[in-house]
Write a protein that holds these residues in place. Structure first.
Motif, short mmCIF file in Angstrom:
data_model
loop_
_atom_site.label_atom_id
_atom_site.label_comp_id
_atom_site.label_asym_id
_atom_site.label_seq_id
_atom_site.Cartn_x
_atom_site.Cartn_y
_atom_site.Cartn_z
N SER A 1 0.83 -1.20 0.00
CA SER A 1 0.00 0.00 0.00
C SER A 1 0.86 1.25 0.00
CB SER A 1 -0.93 0.01 1.22
OG SER A 1 -0.20 0.08 2.43
N MET B 1 2.77 1.62 -3.59
CA MET B 1 1.93 2.02 -4.70
C MET B 1 1.61 3.51 -4.70
SD MET B 1 -0.69 -1.25 -4.84
CE MET B 1 -1.57 -0.65 -6.29
N TRP C 1 6.18 -4.74 -6.59
CA TRP C 1 5.52 -3.61 -7.25
C TRP C 1 6.44 -2.91 -8.25
CZ3 TRP C 1 1.34 -1.68 -8.91
CH2 TRP C 1 1.23 -0.32 -9.24
#
Length: 210
Positions: free
Chosen positions: A18, A21, A165
């Motif tokens: 979280s 991103m 990511w």
């Protein structure tokens, strides 16, 4: 205990994801480096980020956590960090269009991406804020859960999120290089550079008004 450790690592992964991103200087540098160097740029930027975090963790363990909470240190970090981001953004915005973008099988400038990961980490005030709050809380929870194994499970989850990511971002950015020739490439680099410059200005401004 092992089930709890695995669940703790999974929770660390999702919390880390979280945070990873959220758009920021590290994401911008990953995109710009991936356009120039290929999909391996993302993991190399993350390596630089891990080096910066490992250094910070060592400082916290040595009892220097109070430094992170110091208002003067925050002001210095914000000011210097803002200037550095402005410089990096300016450099990216002025970067020329390469005559030939290297493929994934060709050698790339590794040191530049690793160094970019370190710089975009240590010059970001929110990097220290996160570790002084969320990161340190997870570290203590890991120690309470399973000692050093708990801490390692947190770090595996946290760094696994960053690597996942930014590797995905780097992969798809590099695959899109074929549709970013000439003018489109310059526009993308200008956008990345301007974003970092604005972010640097914001860091300096937010430091001055605190």
């Amino acid at each position: 205990m092992w089930i709890e450790v695995i669940l703790f690592a999974a929770a660390s992964f999702w919390v880390g994801l979280s945070g990873a991103m959220v758009p920021g200087p590290m994401l911008t540098v990953t995109i710009s480096d991936s356009l120039k160097k290929g999909s391996r740029a993302g993991p190399l930027v993350v390596l630089g980020h891990v080096i910066a975090e490992t250094t910070l963790i060592i400082l916290l363990v040595l009892g220097l956590g109070w430094v992170i909470g110091s208002q003067w240190v925050t002001m210095i970090i914000g000011g210097v960090g803002g200037v550095m981001l402005i410089y990096i953004g300016y450099s990216i915005a002025r970067s020329p269009v390469p005559e030939e973008i290297p493929g994934d099988g060709e050698p790339i400038e590794k040191r530049g991406s690793v160094l970019s990961g370190i710089i975009t980490s240590v010059t970001n005030p929110y990097f220290y804020l996160w570790w002084a709050t969320v990161g340190w809380a997870f570290m203590l929870k890991g120690i309470e859960l399973a000692g050093i194994i708990g801490v390692l499970s947190f770090l595996v989850g946290h760094w696994g999120a960053d690597l996942s990511w930014y590797s995905i971002v780097s992969f798809f950015t590099s695959k899109g290089r074929g549709v970013l020739p000439g003018k489109r490439y310059r526009i993308m680099m200008m956008i990345c550079g301007i974003f970092l410059v604005l972010l640097g200005v914001y860091f300096i401004y937010s430091t001055l008004i605190t």
